[in-house]
Design a protein around this motif. Structure first.
Motif, short mmCIF file in Angstrom:
data_model
loop_
_atom_site.label_atom_id
_atom_site.label_comp_id
_atom_site.label_asym_id
_atom_site.label_seq_id
_atom_site.Cartn_x
_atom_site.Cartn_y
_atom_site.Cartn_z
N GLY A 116 -2.99 5.83 10.21
CA GLY A 116 -3.22 6.72 11.34
C GLY A 116 -1.95 7.08 12.09
N GLU B 133 0.28 3.89 -2.87
CA GLU B 133 -0.36 5.15 -2.52
C GLU B 133 0.62 6.29 -2.31
OE1 GLU B 133 -3.55 4.66 0.32
OE2 GLU B 133 -3.79 2.57 -0.31
N GLU C 262 1.83 5.27 12.34
CA GLU C 262 2.90 6.07 11.75
C GLU C 262 4.06 6.20 12.75
OE1 GLU C 262 2.35 9.85 9.21
OE2 GLU C 262 2.97 10.61 11.16
N ARG D 211 -0.33 9.27 7.86
CA ARG D 211 -1.49 9.52 8.70
C ARG D 211 -2.82 9.44 7.99
NH1 ARG D 211 0.34 14.04 13.11
NH2 ARG D 211 2.03 12.70 13.78
N PRO D 212 -2.94 10.13 6.87
CA PRO D 212 -4.26 10.14 6.22
C PRO D 212 -4.66 8.79 5.59
CG PRO D 212 -2.70 11.56 5.03
CD PRO D 212 -1.98 11.00 6.19
N LEU D 213 -3.70 7.87 5.43
CA LEU D 213 -4.05 6.60 4.78
C LEU D 213 -4.97 5.78 5.67
CD1 LEU D 213 -0.71 5.30 3.23
CD2 LEU D 213 -2.38 6.91 2.31
N ARG D 214 -5.99 5.21 5.04
CA ARG D 214 -6.91 4.38 5.79
C ARG D 214 -6.15 3.17 6.35
NH1 ARG D 214 -10.82 0.97 4.28
NH2 ARG D 214 -10.11 1.08 2.14
N GLY D 215 -6.42 2.87 7.62
CA GLY D 215 -5.74 1.72 8.23
C GLY D 215 -4.36 2.04 8.77
N ARG E 213 0.83 -1.21 0.00
CA ARG E 213 0.00 0.00 0.00
C ARG E 213 0.86 1.26 0.00
NH1 ARG E 213 -4.28 0.40 4.24
NH2 ARG E 213 -4.56 2.31 3.04
#
Ligand code: DGT
Ligand code: CA
Ligand code: CA
Ligand code: ZN
Length: 576
Positions: free
Chosen positions: A138, A113, A142, A132-136, A109
């Motif tokens: 946070g 991404e 991170e 942070r903004p990636l789903r799963g 991912r």
């Protein structure tokens, strides 16, 4: 051209690793198929080159498509499927997998991404808080990943190859170069010959009359990916797994000077050269010679050069500019270790991950001239562990075997206990007392703090059944960092309770490390060199434990399994 079992094994391991990355799943059917094929091949004694696809398929654990890939490798030196995977997943991406907690799924991912393709990319993405903004993901994960990356980098292994990878690779290359016509000598030099834990690049020195055919042989090996540079007598290549190999071909008359120079370390070389200068001599990679007139004083062997500098021969593992030249000058180099006469951490098929039955291990130990052998399969607390019943049944077979063997080899029925987070051990005190030899090791809860880790290990040492702590730090070089420990407190408790500290010779471990050996040395601690063998051939790994000990200047009198058989048995059995 590919011609050996090692090539096939490496192909299968690469396929497993890259397929795992490709599918984002360590448990995928294909990954496990490659892994079990690798196991099946490594147990094969026959020459694979003569087997057809049909015959290969008859080996348990090898399917049709794997059999075809093996033939493809043996016939063409390449496997199309693997080449494709390597294109998709370059070494810089594979290197990311070594970071704790970064699995193939998450990695995939991050690549898709955020375009993360290397450790540098990951560091930048973390610094800019892009995860942070990636789903799963946070903020929490991170931060965890940032910590894991920091620990990974702090080990000083980033961009370096662990010795467990570099040494087998170098030995394969050297073995092939030795077979070439006109080659009189081939060996590894540099940090690998000094037995460093990680290797920047692999240095190889060959003595031959003609350099060209030797360099050509390296360039055309199937493990070579590309050529970095080529001169009259020097070639550098990069392997498919991203390790650099520097090859130098020298005239046989200059071999000693070349070995000395390219073994280093740099600091050791500089000190030697200064010493030469004070004697009116100059030392370089070709020879030790007189400054005036240039007459060669010594060049053929390292021994001759050291002697000409009024020094005892310094073993490569000591050449770290850590006082070895001063010690060689005054005859205070550490004594080399006497022969190992027993092993105290050995598994058999009774362990879930053991591959050789008891009888084979015992035969191999006798073949090595051992006088004592402790068999230590896993206790129930570990994943590959076993029940009381199985161990008692093993003990009965053991006693029978001992009476057949007589005095030739003293067998100790042992077990490898698991140390729980608070120092708890498997089974109960009485059952543990029934063993001739218990070692205890940490296999989980790596995240505990220094006080808790120290406490759990010291608690295990205080148990009357525990005679040795296995792989104290639980590190994996280039992978898992060592657990945090107060080594002074560990050394004090080890001496007080007469609990030995293992020097584990498995190359991914080398545990105690050189650093830990230096810090616990001179404090009355007894060490034991072990192989932690999971198959009979692996008994040989005890030589790596010995090299690690020598590198740390360990006093041979502190290494129990180099003592006389009488002293060793009396100590191991506490005279009982
Ligand atoms: P590595 O590759 O980072 O793990 O460490 P080494 O020790 O293998 O270093 P490497 O490959 O750069 O060089 C191999 C040997 O060549 C090194 O141990 C000593 C010698 N050498 C390299 N550069 C120098 C230098 O500038 N001066 C001297 N005296 N020797 C050098
Ligand atoms: Ca090197
Ligand atoms: Ca080098
Ligand atoms: Zn073990």
């Amino acid at each position: 051209m590919a011609d050996s079992k090692e090539d096939v094994l490496e192909m299968l391991r690469d396929l497993a690793e890259l397929t795992m990355l490709d599918e984002g799943d360590p448990q995928s059917f294909r990954v496990r198929a490659y892994e079990s094929a690798a196991q099946a091949i490594s147990a094969q004694a026959t020459d694979l080159g003569v087997l057809t696809v049909k015959e290969l398929q008859r080996i348990d654990g090898i399917g049709k498509s794997t059999a075809e890939k093996i033939r493809e490798l043996l016939e063409t030196g390449r496997v199309a499927k693997l080449e494709g995977l390597r294109q998709k997943h370059p070494p810089s991406v594979v290197a990311l997998l070594r970071i704790q907690g970064l699995g193939p799924k998450a990695l995939s991912r991050l690549r898709v991404e955020l375009g993360v393709q290397s450790i540098d990319d990951l560091r930048a993405a973390l610094a800019e808080h892009k995860l942070r903004p990636l789903r799963g993901f946070g903020p929490k994960s991170e931060e965890k990943l940032a910590q894991a990356l920091a620990r990974h980098e702090a080990q000083g292994t980033v961009g370096r190859t662990p010795i467990s990878v570099a040494l087998p690779l170098a030995e394969r290359i050297v073995a092939r170069l030795r077979e070439l016509p006109g080659v009189l000598h081939a060996s590894t030099c540099g940090s690998l010959r000094r037995f460093s834990e990680t290797i920047g690049d692999v240095d190889i020195v060959v003595a031959a009359e003609a350099a060209e055919p030797v360099m050509e042989a390296l360039v055309s090996m199937s493990l070579t990916d590309r050529v970095l540079g080529r001169g009259a007598a020097k070639t550098s290549v990069v392997t498919r797994r991203g390790t650099q190999i520097d090859l130098r071909v020298v005239a046989p008359s200059q071999l000693g000077a070349a070995l000395l120079y390219f073994t280093g370390s740099k600091g050791h070389n500089i000190k030697l050269r200064q010493r030469a200068l004070t004697r009116g001599l100059t030392l370089n990679e070709y020879a030790l010679s007189e400054i005036e007139g240039g007459r060669v004083v010594a060049s053929e062997t390292e021994e001759q050069i050291y002697r000409a500098l009024d020094l005892a021969f310094i073993p490569p593992v000591l050449r770290e500019d850590a006082g070895e030249i001063e010690a060689a000058e005054s005859g205070r180099l550490p004594r080399s270790l006497p022969a190992v006469i027993g092993d105290f951490h050995v598994h058999t098929t009774v362990s879930g991950d053991g591959r050789s039955p008891l009888e084979e291990v015992v035969a191999a130990a006798i073949g090595r001239g051992y006088r004592v052998l402790a068999i230590t399969d896993h206790a129930e607390g570990t994943l590959s562990g076993v029940s009381r019943e199985v161990l008692l049944e093993q003990r009965a077979r053991f006693r029978a075997l001992q009476s057949e063997l007589g005095d030739a080899l003293k067998l100790l029925h042992g077990v490898e206990l698991n140390i729980g987070p608070a120092g708890e051990l498997d089974y109960d005190p009485e059952f543990r007392r029934g063993f001739d030899w218990c070692l205890a090791s940490v296999h989980d809860h790596f995240e505990l703090d220094r006080a808790a880790q120290t406490h759990r290990v010291v608690t295990a040492m205080r148990d009357p059944s525990v005679r040795m702590i296995g792989h104290l730090s639980a590190r994996m070089i280039g992978g898992r960092p060592p657990i945090e420990l107060d080594l002074e407190a560990i050394a004090a408790a080890a001496a007080e309770t007469d609990t030995a500290l293992e020097i584990n010779g498995a190359l991914p471990r080398l545990d105690l490390s050189v650093e830990a050996l230096r810090r616990t040395g001179g404090k009355g601690v007894t060490y034991v060199l072990t192989s932690d063998a999971h198959r009979a051939e692996e008994l040989d790994r005890v030589r790596f434990a010995a090299l690690n000990a020598e590198r740390a200047w360990v006093d041979p009198d502190r290494v129990a399994n180099t003592w006389s058989p009488e002293r060793l048995v009396a100590w191991a059995t506490r005279g009982s």
